[in-house]
Each structure stands twice: as structure tokens, then as C-alpha cells.
Design a protein around this motif. Structure first.
Motif, PDB file in Angstrom:
ATOM      1  N   GLY A   8      -7.451 -20.349  -7.315  1.00 45.97           N
ATOM      2  CA  GLY A   8      -6.281 -19.310  -6.931  1.00 45.97           C
ATOM      3  C   GLY A   8      -6.737 -18.116  -6.610  1.00 45.97           C
ATOM      4  N   MET A   9      -7.487 -17.322  -7.403  1.00 48.79           N
ATOM      5  CA  MET A   9      -7.694 -15.948  -7.387  1.00 48.79           C
ATOM      6  C   MET A   9      -8.486 -15.579  -6.045  1.00 48.79           C
ATOM      7  SD  MET A   9      -6.014 -14.536  -9.613  1.00 48.79           S
ATOM      8  CE  MET A   9      -6.387 -13.121 -10.059  1.00 48.79           C
ATOM      9  N   LEU A  10      -9.732 -16.200  -5.900  1.00 45.98           N
ATOM     10  CA  LEU A  10     -10.676 -15.846  -4.839  1.00 45.98           C
ATOM     11  C   LEU A  10      -9.985 -15.975  -3.497  1.00 45.98           C
ATOM     12  CD1 LEU A  10     -13.459 -15.073  -4.211  1.00 45.98           C
ATOM     13  CD2 LEU A  10     -13.992 -17.509  -3.944  1.00 45.98           C
ATOM     14  N   PRO A  11      -9.102 -17.015  -2.974  1.00 43.97           N
ATOM     15  CA  PRO A  11      -8.509 -17.254  -1.771  1.00 43.97           C
ATOM     16  C   PRO A  11      -7.515 -16.006  -1.514  1.00 43.97           C
ATOM     17  CG  PRO A  11      -8.451 -19.357  -2.802  1.00 43.97           C
ATOM     18  CD  PRO A  11      -9.018 -18.497  -3.835  1.00 43.97           C
ATOM     19  N   ALA A  12      -6.713 -15.487  -2.817  1.00 37.69           N
ATOM     20  CA  ALA A  12      -5.869 -14.609  -2.778  1.00 37.69           C
ATOM     21  C   ALA A  12      -6.549 -13.161  -2.592  1.00 37.69           C
ATOM     22  CB  ALA A  12      -5.037 -14.482  -4.128  1.00 37.69           C
ATOM     23  N   ALA A  65      14.165  -3.847   9.380  1.00 37.99           N
ATOM     24  CA  ALA A  65      13.951  -3.562   8.262  1.00 37.99           C
ATOM     25  C   ALA A  65      13.272  -2.408   7.536  1.00 37.99           C
ATOM     26  CB  ALA A  65      13.183  -4.962   7.564  1.00 37.99           C
ATOM     27  N   SER A  66      12.534  -1.836   8.465  1.00 31.61           N
ATOM     28  CA  SER A  66      11.764  -0.762   8.196  1.00 31.61           C
ATOM     29  C   SER A  66      12.431   0.561   7.910  1.00 31.61           C
ATOM     30  CB  SER A  66      10.663  -0.498   8.983  1.00 31.61           C
ATOM     31  OG  SER A  66      11.143  -0.086  10.259  1.00 31.61           O
ATOM     32  N   VAL A  67      13.461   0.644   8.871  1.00 32.80           N
ATOM     33  CA  VAL A  67      14.289   1.726   8.592  1.00 32.80           C
ATOM     34  C   VAL A  67      15.239   1.552   7.431  1.00 32.80           C
ATOM     35  CG1 VAL A  67      14.136   2.541  10.982  1.00 32.80           C
ATOM     36  CG2 VAL A  67      16.131   1.268  10.344  1.00 32.80           C
ATOM     37  N   MET A  68      15.273   0.221   6.870  1.00 31.91           N
ATOM     38  CA  MET A  68      15.963   0.320   5.766  1.00 31.91           C
ATOM     39  C   MET A  68      15.230   0.671   4.434  1.00 31.91           C
ATOM     40  SD  MET A  68      19.180  -1.289   6.457  1.00 31.91           S
ATOM     41  CE  MET A  68      18.778  -0.148   7.923  1.00 31.91           C
ATOM     42  N   GLY A  69      14.099   1.224   4.798  1.00 31.82           N
ATOM     43  CA  GLY A  69      13.120   1.702   3.596  1.00 31.82           C
ATOM     44  C   GLY A  69      12.299   0.445   3.092  1.00 31.82           C
ATOM     45  N   ILE A  70      12.414  -0.706   3.602  1.00 35.96           N
ATOM     46  CA  ILE A  70      11.522  -1.778   3.190  1.00 35.96           C
ATOM     47  C   ILE A  70      10.081  -1.690   3.727  1.00 35.96           C
ATOM     48  CG2 ILE A  70      11.204  -4.298   3.314  1.00 35.96           C
ATOM     49  CD1 ILE A  70      14.330  -4.546   3.727  1.00 35.96           C
ATOM     50  N   LYS A  71       9.147  -1.759   2.646  1.00 35.19           N
ATOM     51  CA  LYS A  71       7.848  -1.372   3.173  1.00 35.19           C
ATOM     52  C   LYS A  71       7.343  -2.846   3.746  1.00 35.19           C
ATOM     53  CE  LYS A  71       6.890   1.773  -0.413  1.00 35.19           C
ATOM     54  NZ  LYS A  71       6.421   1.915  -1.919  1.00 35.19           N
ATOM     55  N   THR A  72       7.307  -2.762   5.084  1.00 34.60           N
ATOM     56  CA  THR A  72       6.933  -4.276   5.741  1.00 34.60           C
ATOM     57  C   THR A  72       5.665  -4.654   5.252  1.00 34.60           C
ATOM     58  OG1 THR A  72       6.910  -3.096   7.736  1.00 34.60           O
ATOM     59  CG2 THR A  72       8.972  -3.978   7.270  1.00 34.60           C
ATOM     60  N   THR A  73       4.574  -3.931   5.625  1.00 35.40           N
ATOM     61  CA  THR A  73       3.279  -4.146   5.678  1.00 35.40           C
ATOM     62  C   THR A  73       3.197  -4.739   3.999  1.00 35.40           C
ATOM     63  OG1 THR A  73       2.892  -2.552   7.112  1.00 35.40           O
ATOM     64  CG2 THR A  73       0.932  -3.603   5.594  1.00 35.40           C
ATOM     65  N   TRP A  74       3.700  -4.152   2.900  1.00 32.98           N
ATOM     66  CA  TRP A  74       3.319  -4.343   1.667  1.00 32.98           C
ATOM     67  C   TRP A  74       3.886  -5.868   1.354  1.00 32.98           C
ATOM     68  CZ3 TRP A  74       6.176  -5.682  -2.772  1.00 32.98           C
ATOM     69  CH2 TRP A  74       5.599  -5.474  -3.907  1.00 32.98           C
ATOM     70  N   PHE A  75       5.318  -5.981   1.895  1.00 38.87           N
ATOM     71  CA  PHE A  75       5.568  -7.608   1.606  1.00 38.87           C
ATOM     72  C   PHE A  75       4.795  -8.687   2.323  1.00 38.87           C
ATOM     73  CE2 PHE A  75       9.585  -5.323  -0.006  1.00 38.87           C
ATOM     74  CZ  PHE A  75       9.876  -6.161  -0.940  1.00 38.87           C
ATOM     75  N   LYS A  76       4.310  -8.184   3.522  1.00 47.28           N
ATOM     76  CA  LYS A  76       3.602  -9.310   4.268  1.00 47.28           C
ATOM     77  C   LYS A  76       2.406  -9.472   3.617  1.00 47.28           C
ATOM     78  CE  LYS A  76       4.070  -7.137   8.349  1.00 47.28           C
ATOM     79  NZ  LYS A  76       3.982  -6.782   9.761  1.00 47.28           N
ATOM     80  N   VAL A  77       1.584  -8.522   3.196  1.00 45.19           N
ATOM     81  CA  VAL A  77       0.304  -8.769   2.799  1.00 45.19           C
ATOM     82  C   VAL A  77       0.422  -9.615   1.268  1.00 45.19           C
ATOM     83  CG1 VAL A  77      -1.499  -7.413   1.600  1.00 45.19           C
ATOM     84  CG2 VAL A  77      -0.819  -6.799   3.828  1.00 45.19           C
ATOM     85  N   TRP A  78       1.563  -9.169   0.662  1.00 44.79           N
ATOM     86  CA  TRP A  78       1.650 -10.146  -0.871  1.00 44.79           C
ATOM     87  C   TRP A  78       2.102 -11.340  -0.510  1.00 44.79           C
ATOM     88  CZ3 TRP A  78      -0.683  -9.288  -4.979  1.00 44.79           C
ATOM     89  CH2 TRP A  78      -1.045  -7.882  -5.487  1.00 44.79           C
ATOM     90  N   ALA A  79       2.803 -11.639   0.321  1.00 47.49           N
ATOM     91  CA  ALA A  79       3.425 -12.767   0.716  1.00 47.49           C
ATOM     92  C   ALA A  79       2.116 -13.722   1.032  1.00 47.49           C
ATOM     93  CB  ALA A  79       4.315 -13.186   1.864  1.00 47.49           C
ATOM     94  N   PHE A  80       1.411 -13.204   1.881  1.00 42.92           N
ATOM     95  CA  PHE A  80       0.195 -13.786   2.697  1.00 42.92           C
ATOM     96  C   PHE A  80      -1.005 -14.015   1.386  1.00 42.92           C
ATOM     97  CE2 PHE A  80      -3.930 -13.445   5.145  1.00 42.92           C
ATOM     98  CZ  PHE A  80      -3.926 -14.354   5.396  1.00 42.92           C
ATOM     99  N   ALA A  81      -0.966 -13.141   0.345  1.00 40.40           N
ATOM    100  CA  ALA A  81      -1.781 -13.362  -0.840  1.00 40.40           C
ATOM    101  C   ALA A  81      -1.511 -14.568  -1.648  1.00 40.40           C
ATOM    102  CB  ALA A  81      -2.311 -11.924  -1.407  1.00 40.40           C
ATOM    103  N   ILE A  82       0.038 -14.440  -1.894  1.00 36.25           N
ATOM    104  CA  ILE A  82       0.736 -15.361  -2.728  1.00 36.25           C
ATOM    105  C   ILE A  82       0.415 -16.743  -2.211  1.00 36.25           C
ATOM    106  CG2 ILE A  82       2.693 -16.346  -3.667  1.00 36.25           C
ATOM    107  CD1 ILE A  82       3.519 -13.270  -4.042  1.00 36.25           C
ATOM    108  N   GLY A  83       0.413 -16.776  -0.892  1.00 36.46           N
ATOM    109  CA  GLY A  83       0.234 -18.160  -0.133  1.00 36.46           C
ATOM    110  C   GLY A  83      -1.001 -18.638  -0.379  1.00 36.46           C
ATOM    111  N   ALA A  84      -2.016 -17.738   0.028  1.00 32.03           N
ATOM    112  CA  ALA A  84      -3.445 -18.124  -0.349  1.00 32.03           C
ATOM    113  C   ALA A  84      -3.589 -18.415  -1.706  1.00 32.03           C
ATOM    114  CB  ALA A  84      -4.413 -16.778  -0.099  1.00 32.03           C
ATOM    115  N   PHE A  85      -2.834 -17.876  -2.962  1.00 35.38           N
ATOM    116  CA  PHE A  85      -3.232 -18.251  -4.079  1.00 35.38           C
ATOM    117  C   PHE A  85      -2.826 -19.715  -4.154  1.00 35.38           C
ATOM    118  CE2 PHE A  85      -1.580 -18.536  -8.371  1.00 35.38           C
ATOM    119  CZ  PHE A  85      -2.733 -18.114  -9.219  1.00 35.38           C
ATOM    120  N   ILE A  86      -1.457 -19.903  -3.798  1.00 29.66           N
ATOM    121  CA  ILE A  86      -0.796 -21.479  -3.928  1.00 29.66           C
ATOM    122  C   ILE A  86      -1.846 -22.365  -3.462  1.00 29.66           C
ATOM    123  CG2 ILE A  86       1.166 -22.680  -3.450  1.00 29.66           C
ATOM    124  CD1 ILE A  86       2.853 -20.239  -3.440  1.00 29.66           C
TER     125      ILE A  86
END
Lengths: 277, 252
Positions: free
Chosen positions: A72-76, A166-187
Motif C-alpha cells: 500500500g505504501m509504495l503506490p501511495a 472552494a479555494s476562496v472558502m479557504g480550502i487548500k484544494t491542492t492538498w486535498f486532491k493530492v491526499w485523496a489521490f495518494a489514499i486512493g493509490a494506497f487502497i
């Protein structure tokens, strides 16, 4: 009766295992889709996970749990490397990058000696048991249930709906997208590791573009409004070819026809979330 | 509170904003007017970080935010709405406002997974706050509805509610009354005054002159990217440059 069930299970246990693994893969792509990003690299992540976990158990005699974790870790980790530059941009860049990435991974598997080249890896020890699959699936369902009504889940939905807003609500869009992608890779990697340890055999062909599209189809057919959709989609798409065996050579054609009909009549997928309006 | 210094913005060979300097004082309702294409929305995009100026500085509460990302500018206390409504259509009204509160939350992913008391506590407090904000705009009764089902005017109000949810010091409002009927516009004016009375500074772009002149304490007029007038509504209304470029003779 008991005898019947026993023989039924003997015939169909691999199918059941496959349903569970496909369910995990469907969830792995769902989490990136939930951020409005399309990943076509999940088959490749599954492959990296499968080879990594298999090599851990075969060459290092590592315990199965550790092998899966490594799988799981290597793909993530790889996903973080690909995701960090591409996900800063909005739009289809992740789809393009992962499309290329999938090919790179396949060719690497074909050409390096440790993965057995085009022959693949043979004799992966059969270690996956039913309860492993239930445990992993249970943890995933728990994770997605908790995510759904949390601030993180809402932020992801906001990004999917409108990244700029979303970004002007203060949501760090890149951060979320990268983590979602990495968690997906882990799964996907974990699913690959589990799969490798009951099919005994790995070949680079299994993790190519075709399968990446299959994974996407699981999610789209089931519906991406909630994580239950991809689970339903993957289950149906895994069982359907078996159910259609009776019509013989035309079964794949009928399989395709059913897909087309579902897409036409249920454009949001089989499971749609309806809010009051 | 907000200070713009020598902002220049070029799109290719076209100078959209030309050496623009402006200051918005705390507590005001500040109006930004001018003909279409004058650069008003471009200026909003630069202030909120969605677009970078070719030259110049944006200073917000003493910090140079010119090169900050939109999310970190938002986290520093700047909210905004858009000219073409950008609410989260498939979420409920309540979820829209809660998404706006993202930066006020503090609980970690671990707290989420373990369902720790801090999470439950925060979610409860935020929900109450969100309902209070919806109440300003008379939308509490529809909190569970899907945002898409609202009327056009209500969608604009929801967007304003969502901007308010970020707990901003300054709110940029882009054409809030566009597409509203006179009674909705009237209601909106009341709501904006109410927001302002709660201590929020507001900077708005609007073409409805009754709206601008009735609300704003200070008005800036842009034409072809240049500031041509600045002052109270009365001063601006009778400025010959403004009459020629935008308002016409009958305004004064």
C-alpha cells in the motif's frame, strides 16, 4: 443443503474474492473522483502493490501484514510524487499524467528482472483468507462513512462542485486532491497485494489500460454521489459476466449492451443520492 | 484594511488595470462602479488571489498578500462572492455554509476517524452558527434543501451567506443584486446593512445605482482600468468624468 453450499462455495469462492478486490479498487478511484479528479492510474497502483507485496512474501519471507502494508505504501508514495506537480493544476491533467504513468509501469514490469519480466511472477504463496478481505473492506467502509459527514468530506465535495469557489472558502484544494489521490493509490495497492496472494500468479498484462478503464466503469456505473455506488457497480460488473455464461459466445456483447443501457437511462449511476428539492 | 498600490494588469497587449491605487477603510461599505469592461471583476480576482497582477501590491491588514494563494488569503479573513453564482449546487444550504466554515474547524483527521468528542462538539457548534447565518438571509426554513432548487435571488443570498461563514474581515461582493427583482433588491440592501452593522467591511461591485448610492459610504469609479473618481456617492454622482463615462447627465 450443506453439501450444496459447500460445492457452491468451492466453485464460486474465487468470484467472491474478486468481488471484494474489485470493490476496493472501485473505492480507490472513488476517492479521487470525490475531489473531481480522474485517475487512470489505479490499475498501475494495484500492480505496484501486487508486485511489492508478492516480492515481500516470496523473497523476504515477510509476514503477510507487513507485505500488504508495503504494497500500500509504495503506490501511495509514488502517487504523492506524480500528484504534487500535476494536481496543482485544475482540469484533466491528472487523467493525462496517470494515463502515461500506467504505460510506464507496465513497461517497467515487463523489463526488469525482479518482477519476472513478461513471464510474470509465479507461485505467490496463497495467504489471503476470507477474513482479511472482510477486515480491509470493513475498515474502508468505516473510513468512508466517517469521511462523509466530516469537514474533510465536505471540503472534498466543495472542490468537486467548484474548485475556485472552494479555494476562496479557504480550502487548500491542492492538498486535498493530492491526499485523496495518494489514499486512493494506497487502497489500490492493498487490493493488489490481497489479489496477488490468492491468484498465485502476476503478469504485467493484468494492470494495463484496459483494467484502468474497468475500474473507472465500476465507479461510473454504480454512481459517484456516494461511496456505496462504486461498491454496487463493481459487484454487478464482476458478477454479470458469470451470470451471462449461459448465452455462450455472445455474453460479452450482452454485457456491453447492458452497460450502454444503464449509462443512457441512469446517467448518474445506479445509486443516486437524492436531496429534498 | 485593504490597500492597493499601483496595480497593473495586462492580458496580452491589453492593459486591463492601469496603475490603480485604492484604499478601503475598516467598517465601510465600499462601492466599486464603472462601465462593463472597466476591470472591476479583474480587480476582485487580483485581491482574492485568483489572478496575479502584472505589477503592484495588494496589502491586507498590513500583510503583502499579492502572491498568496486564494485559500491562504481566505484564511486571513477575506471572503467573496462571484458575478456568475458559484454555489455548491448539489449540496444542501446547510452544507454550503458549513463548507464555508472550513477554516474555523480545528479537528484533525484522527479525531474524525475516532469520532472524538472534539469533533462532535465542533460539528454541533458550527451547525448552530451556520443556522444563525442562514437566518440573516431568511433561509433557515430551507436549510436541508438542495442549493440548486433555490430561486436565482436566493442563490445569490446563499452565496453571500457562505462568504460570511468564512468569518471574513472583508467581504468582496460581485454584483449581488444582478437578476433580482426590486423587492428582493430592497431586502438584500437591508441584509447588507445588517452584515455591515455586525462589523464586517464590505466592498461591492454593482450596476444598480439606487443600490450603490443608498448603501455605500464611499464609491470608486473605474473606467478602462483607471480610477476616475473616488468619494461619497454625492461627490461621485456629479463628477463630470463619471457622468461622461458611466452615469449620464440625468444622474446628478
Amino acid at each position: 443443503m450443506i453439501e450444496f453450499l459447500m460445492s457452491f462455495w468451492q466453485t464460486y469462492n474465487t468470484l467472491f474474492y474478486t468481488i471484494m478486490v474489485h470493490g476496493m479498487l472501485a473505492l480507490s478511484i472513488y476517492i479521487t473522483l470525490a475531489c473531481g479528479q480522474l485517475s487512470l492510474g489505479n490499475a498501475a497502483f494495484m500492480g505496484i502493490g501486487a508486485y511489492t507485496a508478492a516480492l515481500f512474501t516470496m523473497k523476504l519471507n515477510a509476514p503477510f501484514g507487513l507485505a500488504l502494508l508495503a504494497g500500500g505504501m509504495l503506490p501511495a508514495f509514488v502517487a504523492l510524487i506524480i500528484g504534487a506537480p500535476t494536481l496543482r493544476l485544475s482540469g484533466v491533467y491528472l487523467a493525462m499524467a496517470t494515463l502515461g504513468f500506467g504505460e510506464v509501469v507496465r513497461v517497467v514490469f515487463l523489463n526488469i528482472s525482479i518482477t519476472g519480466g513478461s513471464v510474470g511472477l509465479n507461485g505467490v504463496p496463497p495467504k489471503t483468507e476470507l477474513w482479511h478481505l472482510f477486515l480491509v473492506m470493513g475498515v474502508l467502509i468505516y473510513f468512508f462513512l466517517k469521511l462523509k459527514n466530516s469537514r474533510f468530506g465536505r471540503a472534498m465535495e466543495a472542490i468537486r462542485e467548484d474548485e475556485v469557489a472552494a479555494s476562496v472558502m479557504g480550502i487548500k484544494t491542492t492538498w486535498f486532491k493530492v491526499w485523496a489521490f495518494a489514499i486512493g493509490a494506497f487502497i489500490a495497492g492493498i487490493a493488489g497485494g490481497l489479489n496477488a496472494h490468492f491468484t498465485f500468479f502476476l503478469s504485467p498484462r493484468e494492470y494495463g489500460f484496459d483494467f484502468a478503464v474497468d475500474i473507472l466503469t465500476f465507479a461510473i456505473l454504480g454512481g459517484t454521489g456516494t461511496f456505496w455506488g462504486p461498491l454496487v457497480g463493481s459487484t454487478i460488473l464482476t458478477i454479470m459476466p458469470e451470470m451471462l455464461r449461459f448465452i455462450g459466445p455472445y455474453r460479452l456483447a450482452l454485457n456491453g449492451l447492458i452497460l450502454v443501457l444503464v449509462v443512457i437511462y441512469l446517467p448518474n449511476g445506479i445509486i443516486t443520492v437524492k436531496k429534498k428539492d | 484594511m485593504l490597500q492597493l498600490e499601483n496595480i497593473i494588469k495586462d492580458f496580452g497587449g491589453l492593459r486591463v488595470l492601469d496603475s490603480l491605487s485604492l484604499q478601503v477603510e475598516e467598517g465601510l461599505i465600499f462601492g466599486l462602479i464603472g462601465p462593463n469592461g472597466a476591470g472591476k471583476t479583474t480587480l476582485f480576482n487580483i485581491i482574492s488571489g485568483l489572478s496575479r497582477p502584472t505589477n503592484g501590491q495588494v496589502i491586507f491588514n498590513g500583510t503583502d498578500i499579492t502572491h498568496f494563494s486564494p485559500s491562504s488569503i481566505a484564511a486571513r479573513g477575506m471572503g467573496r462572492t462571484f458575478q456568475n453564482i458559484r454555489i455548491f449546487k448539489e449540496l444542501s444550504l446547510l452544507e454550503n455554509v458549513l463548507a464555508g466554515m472550513h477554516c474555523l474547524y480545528t479537528y484533525s483527521p484522527v479525531a474524525m476517524l475516532l469520532n472524538l468528542p472534539i469533533q462532535r462538539q465542533e460539528e454541533k457548534v458550527m451547525r448552530e452558527k451556520a443556522m444563525e447565518i442562514l437566518d440573516i438571509f431568511h433561509l433557515t426554513g430551507k436549510a436541508q434543501r438542495q442549493a440548486e432548487s433555490l430561486s436565482y435571488g436566493e442563490q445569490r443570498k446563499l452565496e453571500l451567506a457562505r462568504a460570511l461563514a468564512t468569518s471574513p474581515k472583508l467581504i468582496l461582493v460581485d454584483e449581488p443584486a444582478a437578476g433580482m427583482n426590486p423587492s428582493e433588491t430592497e431586502e438584500l440592501m437591508g441584509e447588507i446593512v445588517q452584515i455591515n452593522n455586525r462589523g464586517y467591511t464590505i466592498c461591492l461591485i454593482e450596476h444598480d445605482m439606487k443600490f450603490v448610492m443608498g448603501l455605500c459610504q464611499q464609491v470608486a469609479v473605474l473606467n478602462f482600468g483607471k480610477l476616475i473618481a473616488l468619494g461619497t456617492p454625492e461627490q461621485v454622482k456629479c463628477n463630470p468624468l463619471v457622468i461622461e463615462a458611466y452615469l449620464g447627465k440625468d444622474a446628478c
